[in-house]
Scaffold this motif. Structure first.
Motif, PDB file in Angstrom:
ATOM      1  N   LYS A 176       0.835  -1.207   0.000  1.00 27.67           N
ATOM      2  CA  LYS A 176       0.000   0.000   0.000  1.00 27.67           C
ATOM      3  C   LYS A 176       0.869   1.256   0.000  1.00 27.67           C
ATOM      4  CE  LYS A 176      -1.176   1.893   3.658  1.00 27.67           C
ATOM      5  NZ  LYS A 176      -1.623   2.208   5.022  1.00 27.67           N
ATOM      6  N   LYS A 177       1.923   1.271   0.840  1.00 27.55           N
ATOM      7  CA  LYS A 177       2.790   2.446   0.912  1.00 27.55           C
ATOM      8  C   LYS A 177       3.492   2.704  -0.418  1.00 27.55           C
ATOM      9  CE  LYS A 177       4.847   1.193   4.828  1.00 27.55           C
ATOM     10  NZ  LYS A 177       5.769   1.222   6.003  1.00 27.55           N
ATOM     11  N   LYS A 178       3.923   1.628  -1.079  1.00 28.68           N
ATOM     12  CA  LYS A 178       4.601   1.809  -2.361  1.00 28.68           C
ATOM     13  C   LYS A 178       3.630   2.302  -3.430  1.00 28.68           C
ATOM     14  CE  LYS A 178       8.161   1.661  -5.070  1.00 28.68           C
ATOM     15  NZ  LYS A 178       9.237   2.653  -4.919  1.00 28.68           N
ATOM     16  N   GLN A 179       2.400   1.837  -3.392  1.00 25.64           N
ATOM     17  CA  GLN A 179       1.400   2.306  -4.347  1.00 25.64           C
ATOM     18  C   GLN A 179       1.058   3.767  -4.106  1.00 25.64           C
ATOM     19  OE1 GLN A 179      -1.677  -0.583  -3.588  1.00 25.64           O
ATOM     20  NE2 GLN A 179      -1.014  -1.937  -5.259  1.00 25.64           N
ATOM     21  N   ARG A 180       1.064   4.168  -2.839  1.00 22.78           N
ATOM     22  CA  ARG A 180       0.710   5.546  -2.486  1.00 22.78           C
ATOM     23  C   ARG A 180       1.862   6.508  -2.730  1.00 22.78           C
ATOM     24  NH1 ARG A 180       0.099   5.981   3.621  1.00 22.78           N
ATOM     25  NH2 ARG A 180       2.366   6.082   3.402  1.00 22.78           N
ATOM     26  N   LYS A 218       4.897   6.261  -4.638  1.00 25.54           N
ATOM     27  CA  LYS A 218       5.716   5.546  -5.625  1.00 25.54           C
ATOM     28  C   LYS A 218       7.165   6.014  -5.659  1.00 25.54           C
ATOM     29  CE  LYS A 218       2.059   4.192  -8.874  1.00 25.54           C
ATOM     30  NZ  LYS A 218       2.252   2.752  -8.660  1.00 25.54           N
ATOM     31  N   ALA A 219       7.385   7.312  -5.854  1.00 19.89           N
ATOM     32  CA  ALA A 219       8.748   7.813  -6.040  1.00 19.89           C
ATOM     33  C   ALA A 219       9.478   8.017  -4.718  1.00 19.89           C
ATOM     34  CB  ALA A 219       8.714   9.121  -6.820  1.00 19.89           C
ATOM     35  N   SER A 220       8.747   8.388  -3.679  1.00 23.73           N
ATOM     36  CA  SER A 220       9.402   8.770  -2.426  1.00 23.73           C
ATOM     37  C   SER A 220       9.664   7.598  -1.489  1.00 23.73           C
ATOM     38  CB  SER A 220       8.555   9.817  -1.690  1.00 23.73           C
ATOM     39  OG  SER A 220       7.268   9.301  -1.386  1.00 23.73           O
ATOM     40  N   TYR A 221       9.021   6.451  -1.704  1.00 25.79           N
ATOM     41  CA  TYR A 221       9.239   5.307  -0.828  1.00 25.79           C
ATOM     42  C   TYR A 221      10.335   4.437  -1.436  1.00 25.79           C
ATOM     43  CZ  TYR A 221       8.330   1.282   2.166  1.00 25.79           C
ATOM     44  OH  TYR A 221       8.466   0.258   3.062  1.00 25.79           O
ATOM     45  N   LEU A 222      11.540   4.599  -0.898  1.00 21.81           N
ATOM     46  CA  LEU A 222      12.699   3.936  -1.485  1.00 21.81           C
ATOM     47  C   LEU A 222      13.042   2.611  -0.805  1.00 21.81           C
ATOM     48  CD1 LEU A 222      15.020   7.075  -1.900  1.00 21.81           C
ATOM     49  CD2 LEU A 222      13.449   6.062  -3.561  1.00 21.81           C
ATOM     50  N   GLY A 223      12.413   2.310   0.301  1.00 20.74           N
ATOM     51  CA  GLY A 223      12.781   1.115   1.051  1.00 20.74           C
ATOM     52  C   GLY A 223      11.887  -0.074   0.798  1.00 20.74           C
ATOM     53  N   TYR A 224      11.140  -0.051  -0.290  1.00 18.80           N
ATOM     54  CA  TYR A 224      10.136  -1.089  -0.537  1.00 18.80           C
ATOM     55  C   TYR A 224      10.740  -2.488  -0.603  1.00 18.80           C
ATOM     56  CZ  TYR A 224       7.010  -4.063  -3.259  1.00 18.80           C
ATOM     57  OH  TYR A 224       6.258  -5.123  -3.698  1.00 18.80           O
ATOM     58  N   THR A 263      10.801  -3.719  -8.596  1.00 19.09           N
ATOM     59  CA  THR A 263      10.948  -2.549  -7.727  1.00 19.09           C
ATOM     60  C   THR A 263       9.596  -1.978  -7.318  1.00 19.09           C
ATOM     61  OG1 THR A 263      11.116  -1.107  -9.673  1.00 19.09           O
ATOM     62  CG2 THR A 263      13.179  -1.914  -8.700  1.00 19.09           C
ATOM     63  N   GLU A 264       8.540  -2.533  -7.889  1.00 16.81           N
ATOM     64  CA  GLU A 264       7.190  -2.098  -7.546  1.00 16.81           C
ATOM     65  C   GLU A 264       6.292  -3.323  -7.422  1.00 16.81           C
ATOM     66  OE1 GLU A 264       5.492   0.855 -10.013  1.00 16.81           O
ATOM     67  OE2 GLU A 264       7.150   2.269  -9.776  1.00 16.81           O
ATOM     68  N   PRO A 265       5.279  -3.259  -6.561  1.00 13.94           N
ATOM     69  CA  PRO A 265       4.390  -4.415  -6.376  1.00 13.94           C
ATOM     70  C   PRO A 265       3.481  -4.607  -7.583  1.00 13.94           C
ATOM     71  CG  PRO A 265       3.609  -2.539  -5.094  1.00 13.94           C
ATOM     72  CD  PRO A 265       4.943  -2.141  -5.655  1.00 13.94           C
TER      73      PRO A 265
END
Length: 390
Positions: A48-52, A54-60, A121-123
């Motif tokens: 959810k955090k990565k979807q919300r 996308k660019a700023s969440y680097l620790g996915y 790098t993305e879900p």
């Protein structure tokens, strides 16, 4: 010639994980089941955090691997408490035609997944659906256990096999390997709950004694009124240490005694830019250390960590009654993030906990008695406090 990599076996991981299981008693199994469900929820939260963001969440990717390892840890705990080897569950998950509950000591994590897993790098939607299926399967596990439908090892094995199958597929869909997740999990749990408590060498051990933090030191801490304002003063060998202190707050909270936390950092961690500045012990013979590790920015980092922990401690009665191993893991991980880039990030989490608990034991003493004699004993990694004669 470089050492050959030895794949981690399922049962070896399970043995190591068992060493850090802190739960005992009749409710331990249900706790492990709820833990597995909770960590799966944390996995979904990372998606959810990565979807919300996308660019700023680097620790996915790192977070997904960590959460997969946490789910695996709880699954190992459930298996152990059910008397089922984790390798049996994994082998059954890989081979739907397999019958029986014999362990497979040679089964490795590497053998559980394809040799090449595409990195992501993305879900993906597929990963999200797989996590929902995993959460649903663990939910059924918890529900069946609570209702008594899992009586008998065969039923428990069948249910855990379905959970493991979903976990393997989730790892495949995420682009992560369970082997990497398991190894990271081992490092994390032993960072927090070590097999043996071996103290690391002090950071300034190679320096001349004139640039080392004190290995042993006594500081007298006491209150004194000056023009109707109460201050905390500190003396060592008859010489005042630092400035007189107040709470620096609208509401009194005794933060005036907070230097005792820095003394705990010295005694237990072998680190404190603040105390180095107070005692003029900066490592000037090594300009890079003097500037980066002992400079103003490092001092602000330590003061910030100290203030943040104090805010947490206020909500927990200043950690009174908290035993070793009882501080929240998330709190210790946040501290590690605070000090990233500085030498103290190399301190294991269990050592940070020791420093915090010893510092707050001394703080509570000062709260009660309003004065005390603090003793730094770095060789034994201890901070002690006793009554200060009037």
């Amino acid at each position: 010639m470089a050492d050959s990599f030895i794949p981690l076996t399922i049962d070896e991981y399970a043995r190591q994980a068992a060493l850090t299981d802190q739960r005992k008693g009749k409710h331990a199994l249900s706790f492990s089941m709820l833990g597995a469900f909770g960590e799966t929820g944390s996995l979904l939260s990372e998606v959810k955090k990565k979807q919300r963001d996308k660019a700023s969440y680097l620790g996915y990717a790192e977070a997904v691997s960590e959460e997969l390892g946490d789910v695996l840890w709880y699954l190992a705990s459930i298996a152990r408490r059910s008397g089922i080897p984790l390798s049996t569950i994994a082998a059954n998950a890989l081979d739907a035609t397999r019958v029986g509950n014999a362990a497979d000591d040679s089964l490795t994590f590497h053998a559980m997944q394809p040799a090449h897993i595409p990195m992501t790098t993305e879900p993906s939607a597929q990963f999200e659906h797989r996590l929902l299926a995993l959460a649903g399967q663990i939910g059924l596990l918890v529900n069946d256990y609570q209702s008594g439908a899992l009586k008998g090892q065969a039923k428990m094995l069948a249910c855990l096999t379905l959970v493991m199958r979903q976990l393997i597929q989730a790892a495949n869909d995420s682009g992560a390997t369970l082997e990497a997740a398991a190894i990271k999990n081992q490092h994390k749990i032993f960072d927090r709950w070590p097999r043996d408590r071996t103290f690391p060498e002090p950071f300034d051990a190679p320096m001349d004694t004139e640039e080392q933090l004190p290995r042993r030191m006594t500081i007298d801490v006491f209150e004194r009124s000056v023009r109707k304002q109460v201050y905390v003063f500190q003396k060592s060998s008859g010489v005042f240490v630092g400035d007189r202190l107040t709470d620096n707050a609208l509401e009194p909270d005794d933060y005036r005694f907070h230097d005792v936390f820095h003394y705990a950092h010295v005694a237990v961690l072998g680190w404190s830019p603040v105390v180095r500045a107070l005692l003029r012990l900066k490592r000037k013979s090594v300009p890079k250390l003097d500037d980066a590790e002992d400079g103003a920015r490092a001092i602000l980092i330590e003061e910030g960590v100290t203030s943040w922990i104090f805010g947490q401690a206020q909500q927990l009665n200043f950690f009174e009654g908290v035993k070793r191993g009882g501080l929240p893991l998330d709190m210790l991980k946040h501290i590690r993030q605070f000090v990233t880039g500085y030498e103290s990030e190399r301190c294991p989490l269990w050592l940070w906990e020791d420093a915090i608990l010893q510092g707050y034991a001394a703080f509570r003493f000062l709260q009660k008695h309003r004065r005390g004699r603090v003793l730094i004993d770095s060789p034994n990694r201890r901070l002690r406090i006793k009554e200060l004669p009037l």
